[in-house]
Scaffold this motif. Structure first.
Motif, mmCIF file in Angstrom:
data_model
loop_
_atom_site.group_PDB
_atom_site.id
_atom_site.type_symbol
_atom_site.label_atom_id
_atom_site.label_comp_id
_atom_site.label_asym_id
_atom_site.label_seq_id
_atom_site.Cartn_x
_atom_site.Cartn_y
_atom_site.Cartn_z
ATOM 1 N N THR A 1 3.861 0.427 -4.024
ATOM 2 C CA THR A 1 3.120 0.081 -5.234
ATOM 3 C C THR A 1 1.868 -0.727 -4.910
ATOM 4 O O THR A 1 1.432 -1.537 -5.715
ATOM 5 N N GLY A 2 1.305 -0.513 -3.737
ATOM 6 C CA GLY A 2 0.050 -1.190 -3.424
ATOM 7 C C GLY A 2 -0.096 -1.489 -1.956
ATOM 8 O O GLY A 2 0.553 -0.867 -1.109
ATOM 9 N N SER A 3 -0.955 -2.451 -1.658
ATOM 10 C CA SER A 3 -1.112 -2.910 -0.288
ATOM 11 C C SER A 3 -0.375 -4.244 -0.144
ATOM 12 O O SER A 3 0.034 -4.852 -1.128
ATOM 13 N N ILE A 4 -0.205 -4.701 1.084
ATOM 14 C CA ILE A 4 0.498 -5.966 1.326
ATOM 15 C C ILE A 4 -0.498 -7.113 1.178
ATOM 16 O O ILE A 4 -1.526 -7.144 1.854
ATOM 17 N N ARG A 5 -0.183 -8.017 0.285
ATOM 18 C CA ARG A 5 -1.079 -9.147 0.039
ATOM 19 C C ARG A 5 -0.683 -10.340 0.907
ATOM 20 O O ARG A 5 -1.529 -11.080 1.396
ATOM 21 N N PRO B 1 -6.822 -4.422 8.565
ATOM 22 C CA PRO B 1 -6.907 -4.116 7.137
ATOM 23 C C PRO B 1 -5.525 -3.727 6.623
ATOM 24 O O PRO B 1 -4.856 -2.890 7.222
ATOM 25 N N ALA B 2 -5.089 -4.354 5.549
ATOM 26 C CA ALA B 2 -3.791 -4.001 4.954
ATOM 27 C C ALA B 2 -4.034 -2.823 4.019
ATOM 28 O O ALA B 2 -4.434 -2.997 2.879
ATOM 29 N N LEU B 3 -3.823 -1.618 4.534
ATOM 30 C CA LEU B 3 -4.137 -0.411 3.759
ATOM 31 C C LEU B 3 -3.026 -0.110 2.756
ATOM 32 O O LEU B 3 -1.851 -0.341 3.036
ATOM 33 N N PRO B 4 -3.379 0.439 1.592
ATOM 34 C CA PRO B 4 -2.357 0.752 0.584
ATOM 35 C C PRO B 4 -1.394 1.826 1.072
ATOM 36 O O PRO B 4 -1.803 2.774 1.749
ATOM 37 N N GLN B 5 -0.117 1.644 0.754
ATOM 38 C CA GLN B 5 0.936 2.612 1.107
ATOM 39 C C GLN B 5 0.969 2.909 2.613
ATOM 40 O O GLN B 5 1.290 4.016 3.037
#
Lengths: 420, 420
Positions: free
Chosen positions: B325-329, B349-353
């Motif tokens: 449900t998104g990228s890792i914050r 970069p924390a890429l989505p999925q």
């Protein structure tokens, strides 16, 4: 609801069939419309009729892909294990190179190193010389980054007076990209403590050639890694198992494989490997020492040399761009030998010192064409034409070639290496 | 110049030895200081004395890495080819899974599909049914993205009343990540033309099990791909060669492999594969249909179950976090069973999925410890505790488990799966 091919005229972005990069291509692909019955009918093939192979410990490509191998294998006569193999760029997509297809360049073959016996020594102009085994290195913080690696001899065949007929990989396949994970070299050098006159780090491999190169301290303290992992797993033997130096964006030869020694010095070693090779000749015949970063470059991987277009219609032009001096800011494509240019789509985040995939749509109606790509990097560097590269060089100088590649397409759809 | 270990006290970020993520670890690793002579001397090992192996067409890992394989292979009795194998997460680093180690989950084994004979049919509630061969698909624009893929049964062993002793990969290795390249499904559906009642797309594989799942049209028109390439090369057979559906962030089973049919419908098919499995039981025993996105999750991969710490000192804690449900914050780590927490470094970069690598430094002086990690994603979802997951579930419900994993470390350095 589907658009007719003729409607695509309104999407023209440049001459000779180049379409706007936002063109959706509806109605443009090679499709087969089915009768309602046809959608469901059909014989059941063997692989749908009985269970397939069981799970396995370590997978491999499909047997139908057996032809996708490193090509252009060249061995140097009289020097066992010295030579290269090339990544088949025209058969790949995306930006990561499968580790099994990463290009090779060895000076004395691929050593079979026992990781438990391997050590990395840091010595020379340091406060205390240090020796690291793999377990020790694993105590340090690591970083993971996707980077290209390019041999400075890549694309050197393009200086030949007549265009050599070969595939994209055979001509340009001394470039690959992986996600590299390792310990920043800076941490190890700081651990050893640099003495005041320290200016260079001489890196040496444990192969029988003892390949060695001198690295300016500034780079060693910046983004250099002692890499231990490639695409998630431990380095492949051809890429320096169990550890290699990795210098993002710099000529591949400097990222010394099978790394076992780092000597901090006040001057470059002028080793065999940095003097007998990898130097560029200026137009006046003098040698330029050194050329470290690989210059901005791009190449269309599909369609490319040796391929043949099939039915007329819309094709996806796909290629790679990269730069040792930044990230890729823009790639333009021409289908008419450079008379007109259209911007290509940059796919995904254009990461610094990594391969960047570009694509655009092109309508081929059987006409001859000359396909080109040219890249600009985030430092503002522009990929030059072949003649501009050669004009600045002495005879036979072939390292660090980054000229624009031209692929000629004839009426039969055959694609050839041409000089345009 | 090097810092003493005791100086690290000032870098404490949380209880029981967790150090600030910016700690450089100088003087903290396991190092050997050498005499000046020691740095240069030493016998020349066999691999430095004679040329190594020549170039090869397709590389493989070092023989010393033969133990790094997919593990936890489980076959379902009576159902040939049905079972799973798991990625050895504890032996890997970075965020990309080597394709040879991508987890497997098959319902009737791995079919050996001839790509020239394979077709993808789009039919049902469409204006014109279509059939695509590989060449036709290659005419369409593609996209390349790095995404994780997780089986909804991953980590299900954690619902057992007593903690099962197994490696990180055996417990959590039904998750992997690759760079996937393919054609957006949206383009193919628009090409076929959707009829008004269209709401779902039923995807079916060409394996003997004819694995099939229903996908809401909204997802199909969003980021769904018909994937043709994995980590640069054509899909591996275990991952759907020559083509698979790929639904970023959703339970792995829906990304139907060996894709040969897409039927547009107005309702889910309620196929065997989406009713007999992959459903979660609520606390009151009722079944929840469907659970598509995989929830936010993290796990420390090193140190982890079955490993043993060596000498006392500073260790790198390394792990993976991901969310459908998104990228890792944010990822936080605890070394004292959750009494105190410190933020971990997010690498790159924390890429989505996609898998996100986190790391932090931990000083182990022989004390017992319980290591935990917990992730928050860009949608604000937080990884729950094991007991919170179980409290919402009926007996035996094990799909979509995303509870916090606890690794216990005892005085000997042995690491075990514990419930904390």
């Amino acid at each position: 609801v589907s658009r007719e091919v003729d409607e695509l005229e309104q999407d023209a972005a440049a001459g000779n069939g180049l379409l706007d990069r936002r063109t959706l291509l509806k109605g443009a692909g090679a499709l087969v419309a089915l009768s309602a019955g046809g959608a469901r009918a059909g014989e059941r093939p063997a692989w749908s009729s009985r269970p397939g192979k069981p799970m396995s410990g370590y997978g491999a490509p499909s047997a139908f892909e057996a032809g996708v191998t490193r090509g252009g294998i060249s061995a140097q006569p009289g020097a066992a294990g010295s030579g290269a193999s090339r990544t088949p760029l025209e058969q790949l997509e995306g930006t990561i190179t499968p580790s099994g297809l990463h290009f090779e360049r060895h000076h004395s073959g691929v050593p079979a190193i026992d990781p438990d016996q391997h050590r990395l020594v840091v010595h020379g102009l340091v406060d205390r010389p240090l020796r690291f085994d793999l377990e020790a290195l694993h105590r340090y913080p690591m970083v993971s980054r996707s980077y290209f690696l390019e041999c400075s001899g890549n694309s050197g065949a393009l200086i030949a007076p007549e265009p050599r007929q070969a595939s994209c990989g055979e001509l340009h396949g001394l470039v690959s990209a992986s996600e590299w994970t390792g310990v920043p070299l800076r941490l190890l050098l700081e651990e050893a403590g640099l003495e005041k006159p320290a200016r260079w780090v001489v890196a040496e491999g444990a192969d029988a050639a003892r390949m060695s190169r001198s690295v300016p301290l500034e780079k060693a303290l910046d983004d250099a890694l002692v890499a231990l992992y490639q695409n998630g797993e431990r380095l492949r033997p051809e890429n320096g198992y169990p550890m290699r130096l990795f210098l993002p964006g710099w000529e591949g030869n400097m990222s010394v494989k099978w790394l076992h020694r780092l000597q901090v010095t006040n001057a470059p070693a002028m080793s065999r490997d940095e003097t007998s090779k990898y130097s560029d000749l200026e137009a006046d015949g003098s040698a330029r020492l050194f050329t470290f970063p690989m210059a901005v470059k791009s190449v269309i991987t599909s369609p490319s040399g040796g391929q043949r277009l099939g039915a007329r219609g819309v094709y996806q032009i796909s290629g790679l761009a990269w730069s040792g001096t930044g990230s890729i800011r823009e790639v333009e494509v021409s289908a008419d030998g450079g008379r007109s240019w259209a911007p290509a789509s940059i796919d995904g985040p254009a990461l610094p010192q990594h391969l960047t995939r570009f694509r655009t749509a092109w309508r081929w109606q059987g006409q001859p064409a000359v396909l080109l790509s040219r890249a600009v990097d985030s430092s503002g560097n522009r990929q030059p034409t072949r003649s501009a590269v050669l004009a600045g060089r002495g005879a036979g100088s072939f390292y660090h070639y980054n000229g624009i590649q031209a692929w000629g397409v004839d009426e039969s759809g055959a694609v050839r290496n041409v000089y345009a």
